[in-house]
Design an enzyme around this catalytic site. Structure first.
Site, PDB file in Angstrom:
ATOM      1  N   TYR A  38     -14.005   1.996   0.674  1.00  0.00           N
ATOM      2  CA  TYR A  38     -13.925   1.556   2.090  1.00  0.00           C
ATOM      3  C   TYR A  38     -15.284   0.246   2.480  1.00  0.00           C
ATOM      4  O   TYR A  38     -14.799  -0.341   3.208  1.00  0.00           O
ATOM      5  CB  TYR A  38     -12.855   2.029   2.605  1.00  0.00           C
ATOM      6  CG  TYR A  38     -11.322   1.781   1.596  1.00  0.00           C
ATOM      7  CD1 TYR A  38     -11.284   1.714   0.835  1.00  0.00           C
ATOM      8  CD2 TYR A  38     -11.068   2.256   2.518  1.00  0.00           C
ATOM      9  CE1 TYR A  38     -10.060   1.694   0.170  1.00  0.00           C
ATOM     10  CE2 TYR A  38      -9.503   2.879   2.252  1.00  0.00           C
ATOM     11  CZ  TYR A  38      -9.067   2.373   0.881  1.00  0.00           C
ATOM     12  OH  TYR A  38      -8.164   2.675  -0.277  1.00  0.00           O
ATOM     13  N   ASN A 127      -3.070   6.224  -8.313  1.00  0.00           N
ATOM     14  CA  ASN A 127      -3.723   5.316  -8.880  1.00  0.00           C
ATOM     15  C   ASN A 127      -3.368   6.510 -10.776  1.00  0.00           C
ATOM     16  O   ASN A 127      -3.404   5.982 -11.756  1.00  0.00           O
ATOM     17  CB  ASN A 127      -4.484   4.214  -8.868  1.00  0.00           C
ATOM     18  CG  ASN A 127      -5.062   3.844  -8.004  1.00  0.00           C
ATOM     19  OD1 ASN A 127      -3.689   2.873  -7.873  1.00  0.00           O
ATOM     20  ND2 ASN A 127      -5.692   3.958  -7.333  1.00  0.00           N
ATOM     21  N   GLN A 148      -0.706   8.542  -4.716  1.00  0.00           N
ATOM     22  CA  GLN A 148      -0.853   7.277  -3.647  1.00  0.00           C
ATOM     23  C   GLN A 148      -0.802   6.508  -5.223  1.00  0.00           C
ATOM     24  O   GLN A 148      -2.355   6.005  -5.486  1.00  0.00           O
ATOM     25  CB  GLN A 148      -1.965   7.237  -3.220  1.00  0.00           C
ATOM     26  CG  GLN A 148      -1.974   5.694  -1.860  1.00  0.00           C
ATOM     27  CD  GLN A 148      -3.796   5.920  -1.046  1.00  0.00           C
ATOM     28  OE1 GLN A 148      -3.720   4.646  -0.980  1.00  0.00           O
ATOM     29  NE2 GLN A 148      -3.231   7.237  -0.195  1.00  0.00           N
ATOM     30  N   PRO A 176       1.999  -1.263   1.261  1.00  0.00           N
ATOM     31  CA  PRO A 176       3.536  -1.393   0.695  1.00  0.00           C
ATOM     32  C   PRO A 176       4.819  -2.665   1.090  1.00  0.00           C
ATOM     33  O   PRO A 176       5.454  -3.053   1.281  1.00  0.00           O
ATOM     34  CB  PRO A 176       3.492  -0.134   1.786  1.00  0.00           C
ATOM     35  CG  PRO A 176       2.333  -0.322   3.174  1.00  0.00           C
ATOM     36  CD  PRO A 176       1.683  -0.764   1.946  1.00  0.00           C
TER      37      PRO A 176
END
Length: 263
Positions: A38, A127, A148, A176
Site C-alpha cells: 500500500y 487470499n 483475509q 466488505p
C-alpha cells in the site's frame, strides 16, 4: 481481534492517511490494517502516534508483498515495515498472496522466526484457498490466526468460512462493501431503510453476524463514523436469510497472480 477495523488500501496520500487513522482511533476503532504494497506504512504509523490511544490498545496488521516472500526478504522487509510503522512489533502479519516468491516451507519458516523473536504476535495469510491454508498450517509452528479475503454479500465465501470454523482460525473481510456495489442494492437498501441505517452498515453487520471481522477502507470522517455505526446494528434472522439468498457473483479483485493461478 476487534470485529471491525479500518482498511487503508489506496489511502496513499501521507497526510490524508495519517489523519484518517487518527480520526478512526479517536472515533473508537482499535484495529488498523495496512500492507507493504500500500506504500503507506509510515503514514499509518504517524496516525497511530498522533491519536490519543495507547499503542497497546491498537490491533495493528500488515502484510508481506509477493516479491518479498523469500525467507531473507521476509526478515529484512518486515524490519523495514516495523521501522516505517514506528513500532517494535505488529499484532498480525500476513502473507499477502500465495504467489511469486511464496514458498510454504521457507516463507513460513521466516514468519515463525519473526514470531519467535517477538516481532509479530500472530501469523496470518491472505487470499488463500482451503488447500493453501492447510499447507500453511502443516508448515507453521505458530498457530495460524487468520485468513483475509475479499468477502461481502455478493461473495459470501461459504466454503472458506466453514473451513475456518473447522480449523480454528479467524476470517477477515476486505472490500466488505464490494467496492461500493452494496449501495442501492434492493435487498440491502430495504433492510437499511427498516433500521434507518446505510447499506454499508447492513453489509458490515451481516459479516459480523457470520463471525467475520470486516476492514472497510474509508478516508473521510463521515464514512469512518458511518461504518463504525454498524457495531450498533442488529439484524433479524429473516434479514440475515434475505442477505444469504443474494445471488453470489464473481470477485471484484482478481489479479493474474490470484490463488487459482498458483499451484
Amino acid at each position: 481481534m476487534p470485529m471491525l477495523g479500518l482498511g487503508t488500501w489506496q489511502n496513499d496520500d501521507p497526510s490524508q492517511c495519517a489523519d484518517s487513522i487518527r480520526t478512526a482511533l479517536d472515533v473508537g476503532y482499535r484495529h488498523v490494517d495496512t500492507a507493504q504494497a500500500y506504500g503507506n506504512e509510515a503514514a499509518v504509523g504517524d496516525g497511530i502516534a498522533a491519536a490519543d490511544v495507547d499503542r497497546e490498545d491498537v490491533f495493528l496488521a500488515t502484510k508481506v508483498w509477493i516479491s518479498n516472500l523469500a525467507d531473507d526478504d521476509v526478515l529484512s522487509t518486515v524490519e523495514e515495515s516495523l521501522d516505517d510503522l514506528g513500532v517494535e512489533s505488529v499484532d498480525l502479519l500476513y502473507v499477502h498472496w500465495p504467489a511469486n516468491t511464496y514458498d510454504p516451507e521457507s516463507t513460513l519458516a521466516a514468519f515463525d522466526e519473526l514470531h519467535d523473536r517477538g516481532a509479530i504476535d500472530r501469523v496470518g495469510v491472505s487470499n488463500f484457498e482451503p488447500h493453501h491454508v492447510e499447507t500453511a498450517i502443516d508448515h507453521l509452528d505458530a498457530p495460524l490466526f487468520a485468513n483475509q479475503v475479499e468477502m461481502h454479500p455478493f461473495l459470501q465465501q461459504e466454503e472458506l468460512r466453514a473451513h475456518a470454523d473447522e480449523h480454528g482460525y479467524e476470517m477477515v473481510a476486505y472490500s466488505p462493501l464490494a467496492r461500493g456495489e452494496v449501495f442501492g442494492h434492493d435487498v440491502l437498501a430495504d433492510i437499511a431503510a427498516a433500521h434507518d441505517a446505510s447499506e454499508a452498515q447492513v453489509s458490515l453487520a451481516w459479516l459480523r453476524e457470520k463471525g467475520v471481522t470486516a476492514i472497510p477502507k474509508a478516508t473521510g470522517r463521515d464514512h469512518i463514523v458511518d461504518n463504525f455505526g454498524s457495531l450498533g446494528l442488529t439484524l433479524t434472522d429473516a434479514e440475515i436469510d434475505r442477505i444469504d439468498d443474494i445471488e453470489v457473483t464473481d470477485r471484484r479483485i482478481n489479479p493474474d497472480f490470484s490463488p487459482d493461478a498458483w499451484n
